[in-house]
Design an enzyme around this catalytic site. Structure first.
Site, PDB file in Angstrom:
ATOM      1  N   ASN A   7       0.866  -1.183   0.000  1.00  0.00           N
ATOM      2  CA  ASN A   7       0.000   0.000   0.000  1.00  0.00           C
ATOM      3  C   ASN A   7       0.901   1.230   0.000  1.00  0.00           C
ATOM      4  O   ASN A   7       1.510   1.559   1.019  1.00  0.00           O
ATOM      5  CB  ASN A   7      -0.899  -0.019   1.243  1.00  0.00           C
ATOM      6  CG  ASN A   7      -1.923   1.105   1.239  1.00  0.00           C
ATOM      7  OD1 ASN A   7      -1.855   2.018   0.398  1.00  0.00           O
ATOM      8  ND2 ASN A   7      -2.845   1.064   2.164  1.00  0.00           N
ATOM      9  N   ARG A  88      -2.429  -2.065  -3.555  1.00  0.00           N
ATOM     10  CA  ARG A  88      -3.711  -1.424  -3.287  1.00  0.00           C
ATOM     11  C   ARG A  88      -3.789  -0.178  -4.164  1.00  0.00           C
ATOM     12  O   ARG A  88      -2.914   0.689  -4.122  1.00  0.00           O
ATOM     13  CB  ARG A  88      -3.789  -0.995  -1.824  1.00  0.00           C
ATOM     14  CG  ARG A  88      -5.093  -0.317  -1.555  1.00  0.00           C
ATOM     15  CD  ARG A  88      -5.047   0.533  -0.335  1.00  0.00           C
ATOM     16  NE  ARG A  88      -6.370   1.088  -0.097  1.00  0.00           N
ATOM     17  CZ  ARG A  88      -6.581   2.204   0.563  1.00  0.00           C
ATOM     18  NH1 ARG A  88      -5.566   2.906   1.032  1.00  0.00           N
ATOM     19  NH2 ARG A  88      -7.795   2.645   0.734  1.00  0.00           N
ATOM     20  N   HIS A 177     -13.280   1.352   0.137  1.00  0.00           N
ATOM     21  CA  HIS A 177     -13.160   0.202   1.062  1.00  0.00           C
ATOM     22  C   HIS A 177     -13.629  -1.095   0.391  1.00  0.00           C
ATOM     23  O   HIS A 177     -13.978  -2.054   1.078  1.00  0.00           O
ATOM     24  CB  HIS A 177     -14.014   0.380   2.340  1.00  0.00           C
ATOM     25  CG  HIS A 177     -13.543   1.437   3.267  1.00  0.00           C
ATOM     26  ND1 HIS A 177     -14.419   2.213   4.001  1.00  0.00           N
ATOM     27  CD2 HIS A 177     -12.300   1.843   3.612  1.00  0.00           C
ATOM     28  CE1 HIS A 177     -13.740   3.069   4.741  1.00  0.00           C
ATOM     29  NE2 HIS A 177     -12.458   2.866   4.520  1.00  0.00           N
ATOM     30  N   ARG A 236     -14.023  12.922   9.245  1.00  0.00           N
ATOM     31  CA  ARG A 236     -14.859  13.299   8.093  1.00  0.00           C
ATOM     32  C   ARG A 236     -16.322  13.425   8.505  1.00  0.00           C
ATOM     33  O   ARG A 236     -16.811  12.653   9.335  1.00  0.00           O
ATOM     34  CB  ARG A 236     -14.735  12.250   6.984  1.00  0.00           C
ATOM     35  CG  ARG A 236     -13.442  12.348   6.223  1.00  0.00           C
ATOM     36  CD  ARG A 236     -13.270  11.180   5.288  1.00  0.00           C
ATOM     37  NE  ARG A 236     -12.208  10.307   5.751  1.00  0.00           N
ATOM     38  CZ  ARG A 236     -11.895   9.133   5.212  1.00  0.00           C
ATOM     39  NH1 ARG A 236     -12.563   8.684   4.169  1.00  0.00           N
ATOM     40  NH2 ARG A 236     -10.922   8.410   5.701  1.00  0.00           N
ATOM     41  N   GLU A 379      -7.376  -6.689   4.394  1.00  0.00           N
ATOM     42  CA  GLU A 379      -7.244  -6.239   3.006  1.00  0.00           C
ATOM     43  C   GLU A 379      -5.962  -6.772   2.359  1.00  0.00           C
ATOM     44  O   GLU A 379      -5.945  -7.087   1.173  1.00  0.00           O
ATOM     45  CB  GLU A 379      -7.285  -4.706   2.951  1.00  0.00           C
ATOM     46  CG  GLU A 379      -8.672  -4.174   3.270  1.00  0.00           C
ATOM     47  CD  GLU A 379      -8.688  -2.711   3.655  1.00  0.00           C
ATOM     48  OE1 GLU A 379      -9.002  -1.882   2.807  1.00  0.00           O
ATOM     49  OE2 GLU A 379      -8.389  -2.396   4.828  1.00  0.00           O
TER      50      GLU A 379
END
Ligand code: AMP
Length: 395
Positions: A7, A88, A177, A236, A379
């Site tokens: 990533n 990713r 996601h 957020r 992930e």
């Protein structure tokens, strides 16, 4: 076979070396502050962790050092042992509907979406190029956050705005996601031994999104054109009324960029509580009676509960609800609060079952109308598995 799951961020590079099909993590680590002062890296292997401070001018240097360390630390004896690298990738638009083998041509196609994810996509591409240079004969695979969501229908992914905004500028819901939601759906479907499950998958971490899945296909998801939309998150705002922006621009003199930055970085749990974006800190402050922390916790759980109720309706009744990521896997308080807010669906929490963290478990009562499971996400494993699959296909 050993696969590296990577990533790459604008100034960081996270890796996990995974042995498949055993699913064993061989080593993992993080290169930080790439291209800025104070750069360093950590590598975990065999229960030990090394940390070194070195000058990492760019991602290529980080990858070169990683390759050297993998050999020097005895993690692998030759670079040929790395049989694939899975990356990713944040944004593949509506074009990349599944994971793909990355070539220079494919990277050019991915770069078309840089404008839609300016903080992530260029960094992801930089990471891929560094690995292509270091391991020119090794398969490189791109695993997109948006791919799983490309099964959404127009009625879900379009915004009720002028249609040409979609046609000319690509303004639509993309969802994020996706790799996590796909992993969760795969895990719970295998557990039930069914491929026709209706799942409400709740990824609740620092970022968060809820996804409605029917028979392995995403029907709707809470994040939107960008990862700002949907539920309230650490920093957020989630869904808001867009007209507050022009109003606030007039009141504060801030630009649209500054206000959007405030919505991304100064809102959510942090904005409401004034304490922190970390749910542990907010929980602690709430326990001590801090009223804004209590309010933030309440709002956070309500927004998630409302999405679950909405998606239960959309799916015509869900078979299972799953909770994952930092908060979902670890916070029994937040799990309880969310589930108590969907009591109208006949969902009930079992406090004893809920008293744990970080593993696969049922947390609802036996008479709960919809079972609720905590399913730890992975992930990196999903990325590695996709890479192995494409490697096997291309051999
Ligand atoms: P993630 O983005 O998935 O890494 O999740 C990060 C979030 O998980 C942060 O808000 C953490 O505070 C939260 N988290 C991690 N561990 C716990 C815990 N034991 N209790 C409550 N929240 C936690």
């Amino acid at each position: 076979m050993k696969i590296l799951a990577v990533n790459a961020g604008s100034s960081s590079l996270k890796f996990t070396l995974i042995e498949l099909p055993e699913k064993n993590v061989v080593a993992s680590g993080l290169f930080e502050k790439i291209g800025i002062s104070g750069s360093c890296y950590t590598i975990k292997y065999n229960g030990e962790k090394i940390k070194k401070e070195v000058n990492l001018v760019d991602h290529s240097v980080a990858v070169r050092i990683l390759m050297e360390e993998l050999i020097n630390m005895g993690i692998i004896s030759s670079l040929d042992e790395i049989e694939g690298v899975g990356h990713r990738m944040v944004h593949g638009g509506q074009e990349f509907t599944e994971s793909v083998v990355l070539t220079e041509d494919v990277l050019d196609r991915v770069a078309k979406y840089n404008e839609l994810a300016p903080l992530h996509n260029p960094a992801n591409i930089m990471g891929v190029k560094a690995f292509m240079k270091a391991l020119p004969n090794t398969i490189q695979v791109g695993v997109f956050d948006t791919a799983f969501h490309t099964t959404m229908k127009e009625a879900e992914y379009l915004y009720p705005v002028p249609y040409e905004w979609y046609e000319k500028y690509g303004v639509r819901k993309y969802g994020f996601h996706g790799t996590s939601h796909r992993f969760i759906n795969k895990t719970i479907s295998e557990y039930f031994g069914r491929n026709d499950l209706k799942v409400i998958s709740c990824h609740i971490g620092n970022g968060g999104s809820i996804t409605a899945i029917d028979s392995g296909k995403v029907v709707d998801t809470s994040m939107g054109f960008t990862p700002l939309a949907g539920i309230m998150m650490g920093t957020r705002s989630g869904d808001i009324d867009a007209s507050m922006l022009s109003y606030l621009a007039g009141k504060t003199g801030k630009s649209l960029e500054e206000l959007t930055n405030d919505l991304n970085k100064k809102s959510g749990l942090l904005g409401v509580s004034g304490v922190s974006s970390d749910s542990r800190d907010v929980e602690m402050a709430a326990d001590e009676g801090n009223e804004r922390a209590i309010l933030a916790q309440e709002m956070y759980a309500k927004k998630i509960a409302n999405y679950i109720a909405m998606y239960n309706n959309l799916l015509g009744g869900a078979d299972v609800i799953t909770l994952t990521a930092g908060v979902g896997e670890n916070s029994k308080t937040m799990r309880k609060s969310i589930i108590e807010k969907i009591a109208s669906l006949g969902v009930k929490i079992d406090d004893e079952r809920n008293d744990f963290r970080g593993e696969f478990r049922l947390i609802s009562t036996d008479d709960s109308k919809i079972p609720v499971y905590v399913v730890p996400t992975d992930e990196e494993l999903m990325i590695a598995m996709d890479t192995m699959e494409l490697k096997n296909k291309n051999n």
